[in-house]
Design a protein around this motif. Structure first.
Motif, short mmCIF file in Angstrom:
data_model
loop_
_atom_site.label_atom_id
_atom_site.label_comp_id
_atom_site.label_asym_id
_atom_site.label_seq_id
_atom_site.Cartn_x
_atom_site.Cartn_y
_atom_site.Cartn_z
N ALA A 194 8.26 11.77 -11.34
CA ALA A 194 7.01 12.08 -10.62
C ALA A 194 7.01 11.67 -9.24
O ALA A 194 6.31 12.44 -8.27
N ILE A 195 8.04 10.89 -8.90
CA ILE A 195 8.44 10.80 -7.62
C ILE A 195 9.05 12.06 -6.98
O ILE A 195 8.52 12.26 -5.52
N LEU A 196 9.86 12.61 -7.68
CA LEU A 196 10.41 13.98 -7.00
C LEU A 196 9.50 15.02 -7.01
O LEU A 196 9.48 15.65 -5.89
N LEU A 197 8.47 15.09 -7.87
CA LEU A 197 7.45 15.90 -7.83
C LEU A 197 6.54 15.92 -6.83
O LEU A 197 6.43 16.83 -5.99
N SER A 198 6.30 14.53 -6.33
CA SER A 198 5.34 14.39 -5.29
C SER A 198 6.02 14.62 -4.11
O SER A 198 5.20 15.29 -2.99
N ALA A 199 7.41 14.37 -3.92
CA ALA A 199 8.08 14.99 -2.80
C ALA A 199 8.14 16.54 -2.52
O ALA A 199 7.97 17.04 -1.42
N ILE A 200 8.42 17.14 -3.82
CA ILE A 200 8.18 18.66 -3.70
C ILE A 200 6.94 19.20 -3.28
O ILE A 200 6.96 20.01 -2.57
N PHE A 201 5.88 18.58 -4.02
CA PHE A 201 4.43 18.81 -3.55
C PHE A 201 4.20 18.75 -1.99
O PHE A 201 3.73 19.55 -1.49
N ASN A 202 4.78 17.63 -1.39
CA ASN A 202 4.71 17.40 -0.07
C ASN A 202 5.17 18.37 0.70
O ASN A 202 4.64 19.10 1.76
N TYR A 203 6.51 18.62 0.24
CA TYR A 203 7.25 19.91 1.23
C TYR A 203 6.61 21.14 1.10
O TYR A 203 6.38 21.89 2.01
N THR A 204 6.20 21.50 0.02
CA THR A 204 5.64 22.99 -0.25
C THR A 204 4.17 22.90 0.30
O THR A 204 3.93 23.88 1.24
N GLY A 208 5.86 -1.11 -9.33
CA GLY A 208 5.45 -1.55 -7.88
C GLY A 208 6.44 -0.77 -6.98
O GLY A 208 5.94 -0.01 -5.96
N PHE A 209 7.76 -1.08 -7.30
CA PHE A 209 8.58 -0.17 -6.32
C PHE A 209 8.38 1.26 -6.23
O PHE A 209 8.35 1.71 -5.04
N VAL A 210 8.54 1.91 -7.46
CA VAL A 210 8.32 3.30 -7.47
C VAL A 210 6.85 3.98 -7.01
O VAL A 210 6.77 4.81 -6.31
N GLY A 211 6.03 3.07 -7.22
CA GLY A 211 4.70 3.24 -7.18
C GLY A 211 4.26 3.52 -5.55
O GLY A 211 3.64 4.07 -5.31
N PHE A 212 5.10 2.48 -4.99
CA PHE A 212 4.97 2.25 -3.37
C PHE A 212 5.69 3.73 -2.97
O PHE A 212 4.87 4.05 -2.02
N LEU A 213 6.48 3.90 -3.62
CA LEU A 213 7.35 5.29 -2.90
C LEU A 213 6.25 6.54 -3.13
O LEU A 213 6.08 7.13 -2.08
N ALA A 214 5.51 6.56 -4.33
CA ALA A 214 4.84 7.75 -4.75
C ALA A 214 3.57 7.70 -3.95
O ALA A 214 3.11 8.78 -3.20
N ILE A 215 3.04 6.61 -3.74
CA ILE A 215 1.81 6.30 -2.85
C ILE A 215 2.35 6.62 -1.25
O ILE A 215 1.47 7.43 -0.66
N SER A 216 3.50 6.26 -0.81
CA SER A 216 3.73 6.62 0.41
C SER A 216 3.82 7.98 0.74
O SER A 216 3.27 8.45 1.67
N ILE A 217 4.53 8.63 -0.26
CA ILE A 217 4.74 10.13 -0.11
C ILE A 217 3.33 10.88 -0.08
O ILE A 217 3.23 11.85 0.53
N SER A 218 2.62 10.49 -1.22
CA SER A 218 1.26 11.18 -1.33
C SER A 218 0.31 10.86 -0.14
O SER A 218 -0.53 11.84 0.53
N CYS A 219 0.36 9.62 0.59
CA CYS A 219 -0.37 9.30 1.63
C CYS A 219 0.24 10.03 3.02
O CYS A 219 -0.63 10.60 3.78
N LEU A 220 1.64 10.37 3.04
CA LEU A 220 2.37 11.31 4.08
C LEU A 220 1.75 12.60 3.99
O LEU A 220 1.41 13.18 5.02
N GLY A 221 1.76 13.09 2.79
CA GLY A 221 1.37 14.37 2.52
C GLY A 221 -0.07 14.58 2.86
O GLY A 221 -0.38 15.68 3.47
N LEU A 222 -0.95 13.61 2.51
CA LEU A 222 -2.40 13.96 2.99
C LEU A 222 -2.73 13.70 4.51
O LEU A 222 -3.53 14.46 5.11
N PHE A 223 -1.96 12.86 4.99
CA PHE A 223 -1.85 12.65 6.39
C PHE A 223 -1.58 13.88 7.23
O PHE A 223 -2.26 14.38 8.13
N GLY A 224 -0.44 14.54 6.57
CA GLY A 224 0.05 15.78 7.18
C GLY A 224 -1.07 16.93 7.20
O GLY A 224 -1.39 17.52 8.20
#
Length: 734
Positions: A239-249, A612-628
């Motif tokens: 899920a973390i990796l997919l979130s990062a891939i979605f962000n990049y794409t 909590g740890f990986v959720g923080f990563l996932a949410i941060s990546i998602s928010c960065l993607g939304l921010f971008g």
């Protein structure tokens, strides 16, 4: 390990009810001469005395064929003969170093309480961390018949019904023999059990490479790791990796307007679609490899802190980094780059040079690409799952701690006896003013410990396995267990038992009052029920309450001390002083009952920390993607915003206009993520517990609110900035 492909392990699924004197190994060898078998006996546990030191040891029994099957390393001694003689024993290198401070100890003696004196015949290398066979000592299996003759071992050890004693490892020379042995096992019920027409017994083989990780087999020989946590961890990582891939794409597609002219110029200068595809793919792979390097560096820095955050993590996963592992992750990073770069590479390689320069029309369809919206929705659906998972896990943890287990947990101090005389300890501890009562038991209730015995119903001669524990006379009062009928056993009353309500129901004994006086047979003994107690949770909340028996003997492992004091530290120190006077060799280890229960369910806290740890990563990546995406969207609509403000649009109206599209995607994410997480926990994870909490609107609603606040804060920071821009600064170049 290399030759274990066809080695299989025999397991029985059922508890056997009939006493049929015959041996599995001998029966199988009679019909299959080409099969090789080695047999292991478990539960070699006890207080050992070696080199003048007393130490608790754990291990297994093994026959002389052990090293024909297993690749454990024998550092000194003879593999062929070290386990052939009775009362021979092998010890690990770490145990030898700890007790003798050297490893040349062949010929030394080890006395194990209740079993006898063994002679060291070899030194073993410590077993691999993730082997399903774990040991500190391995004793010869040929010792067991001698122990049985002395009454030190159950005489039924050689029965077909002794499924809790031995494990049989088979080597099948040909693939055809697998089906033949399976057929033989299928017919074993009719062949070896006289009442096979009434009860069916089933056997099945398990491949060695399917044991760890593998299914949750009852009464397994060593540590076990079921697939569920592995799947959960893998899904989290994915899920973390997919979130990062979605962000990049997403960001790559968002930059299309800027990169389009670059692509157009390259194509006008002769570049074809393959060259453009190759360029963007290489960019993604390089970025992925750089990310891997940074990730390895961060991993090295936080590994110790991660272990400190989740103390049990090191027990179930290996956090050591090796060159082969780095090699695999390098290939994995390349694959990740290929996947992440696929969408932008395909898009730009197919983009014509004409459309690349027609920024107003040629790329207009890009703004309507549903794939970008899908990525945003998927990212926040994953984030929603993590947020809700933390809330549900926290509720189950609180539920487990607050659940009424049916017995007292406050101010009861449990102390392992370490082989000391219970009567002496009770006499001396009872002299202390703060000690209200001292009882003794063979297990600690409520934390997963379990014992069992086989009872024969005198009414119909049917036998059944029931859970049990050994207690003394004061145990029921000490733990506040409520008697429904009869009385407790008295010390020394070895032929009396106390049962729970479920026992009464399972055996059809009408009611607790009529149950008192009923007799059962245990081995050669006749046991009479003298009391019936209310059901209580003698195991953890994962298991239902089943038939339970309490009996008394001198075989206690723990003292249970009820304290009445306001100064816990001083009281424990006085208890330790008494202990030191009685036992000058062993330290007193103690823990309060409520602390032990809380510690048992600590794994739920570990799960929350992990989520909590990986959720923080996932949410941060998602928010960065939304921010971008918010930055890109507002930048491309600045002229529209300027015109709207010129015609009188307010800031609030513009903020709503810019935000509604993003919030709509967030709502879709909530609608997708919430049901997935609910079903995952309700039907899979929480279903592992017989006694579990229910997921309420509070957890779901709170998680949704939290996600909405995060997303709103991310979006509004950009939309407010855009809405407040002076229209003259935006439109002056038009």
């Amino acid at each position: 390990k290399d030759n274990f492909k066809d080695i299989l392990k025999d397991n029985s699924k059922d508890n056997f009810k009939d006493n049929f004197k015959d041996n599995f190994k001998d029966n199988l060898k009679e019909d299959f001469e080409d099969i090789s078998i080695t047999q292991l006996g478990r539960r070699l546990n006890g207080k050992a005395e070696m080199n003048g030191k007393k130490i608790q040891v754990r291990g297994i029994y093994a026959d002389e064929h052990f090293f024909d099957f297993m690749s454990f390393e024998l550092l000194s001694g003879n593999k062929a003969t070290s386990l052939s003689d009775p009362y021979s024993i092998l010890i690990t290198e770490s145990l030898a170093t700890k007790t003798y401070e050297r490893t040349d100890v062949i010929g030394e003696e080890i006395s194990i309480g209740g079993l006898g004196t063994f002679f060291i015949k070899g030194i073993l290398k410590d077993p691999p961390k993730f082997s399903h066979i774990q040991y500190e000592v391995i004793a010869s299996l040929s010792s067991i018949p001698l122990m049985a003759n002395q009454g030190l071992f159950d005489n039924s050890y050689n029965d077909w019904q002794s499924v809790f004693t031995f494990y049989n490892y088979l080597y099948l020379p040909t693939e055809e023999m697998v089906s033949e042995v399976n057929a033989w096992l299928t017919n074993a019920s009719d062949r070896f059990y006289p009442n096979a027409d009434q009860v069916t017994y089933t056997f099945e083989m398990q491949r060695m490479d399917k044991i760890l990780p593998g299914p949750d087999v009852s009464d397994s020989i060593g540590p076990k790791m079921i697939f569920l946590p592995i799947i959960i961890l893998s899904v989290i990582a994915g899920a973390i990796l997919l979130s990062a891939i979605f962000n990049y794409t997403n960001l790559s597609m968002a930059r299309a307007l800027r990169r389009a002219r670059e692509v157009g110029i390259r194509k006008l200068n002769g570049a074809n679609g393959k060259a453009v595809y190759f360029q963007f793919t290489i960019e993604a792979i390089v970025l992925s490899l750089i990310s891997l390097a940074i990730g390895v560096l961060i991993f090295m820095l936080i590994r110790s802190e991660f272990i400190a955050l989740i103390p049990r993590a090191n027990e179930v996963i290996n956090l050591e980094l090796s060159l082969p592992l780095i090699g695999w992750f390098t290939l994995f990073a390349v694959a990740t780059g290929l996947i992440a770069g696929m969408a932008p590479s395909l898009y730009f390689s197919r983009l014509s040079s004409l459309n690349a320069f027609r920024s107003n029309n040629g790329l207009r369809t890009l703004g309507r690409i549903n794939l970008r919206k899908t990525f945003i929705v998927a990212q926040f659906a994953i984030s929603m799952i993590f947020i809700l998972a933390i809330a549900i896990t926290n509720k189950q943890y609180r539920f487990s701690l607050d659940y009424d287990l049916g017995f007292e947990t406050q101010n009861i101090l449990n102390v392992p006896l370490e082989g000391n005389d219970p009567s002496i300890l009770r006499t001396e501890w009872s002299k202390l003013a703060e000690v209200e009562e001292v009882s003794f038991s063979s297990i600690i209730p409520g934390v997963g410990s379990l014992e069992s015995l086989q009872l024969v119903d005198q009414r119909n001669q049917d036998s059944v396995w029931v859970n049990s524990m050994t207690i003394n006379e004061s145990y029921l009062d000490n733990f506040g267990l409520n008697l429904l009928a009869g009385r407790s056993m008295r010390d020394g009353e070895s032929q009396s038992i106390v049962v729970n309500e479920q026992f009464v129901r399972d055996f059809g004994l009408e009611n607790p009052q009529n149950t008192v006086g009923t007799t059962f047979r245990y081995g050669s003994q006749s046991l009479t029920i003298v009391g019936v107690i209310e059901d209580f949770h003698y195991v953890n909340l994962e298991e239902p309450i089943s038939s339970f028996v309490m009996l008394t003997s001198d075989n206690f492992l723990f003292a249970n001390i009820k304290l009445n004091t306001t100064d816990i530290i001083s009281s424990v120190e006085r208890l330790e002083d008494v202990w030191d006077e009685i036992d000058g060799k062993n330290n007193m280890y103690s823990a309060f009952m409520d602390d032990q229960i809380e510690d048992y369910y600590q794994f739920l806290v570990d799960v929350m920390k992990l989520f909590g740890f990986v959720g923080f990563l996932a949410i941060s990546i998602s928010c960065l993607g939304l921010f971008g995406m918010a930055i890109y969207s507002t930048e491309t609509r600045l002229k529209e915003i300027g015109i709207r403000k010129t015609f009188g649009a307010t800031e609030k109206t513009l903020i709503f206009l810019l935000s509604k599209g993003f919030m709509k995607m967030v709502f879709w994410a909530i609608l997708i993520g919430s049901p997935i997480c609910y079903l995952l926990f309700d039907k899979v994870i929480l279903a592992q517990n017989f006694y579990r909490t229910n997921i309420s609107v509070l957890e779901v609603g709170g998680s949704i609110l939290f996600l909405l606040i995060l997303c709103s804060a991310t979006i509004i920071t950009q939309t407010c900035s855009a809405a407040r821009k002076n229209p003259t600064s935006v439109l002056r170049n038009e």
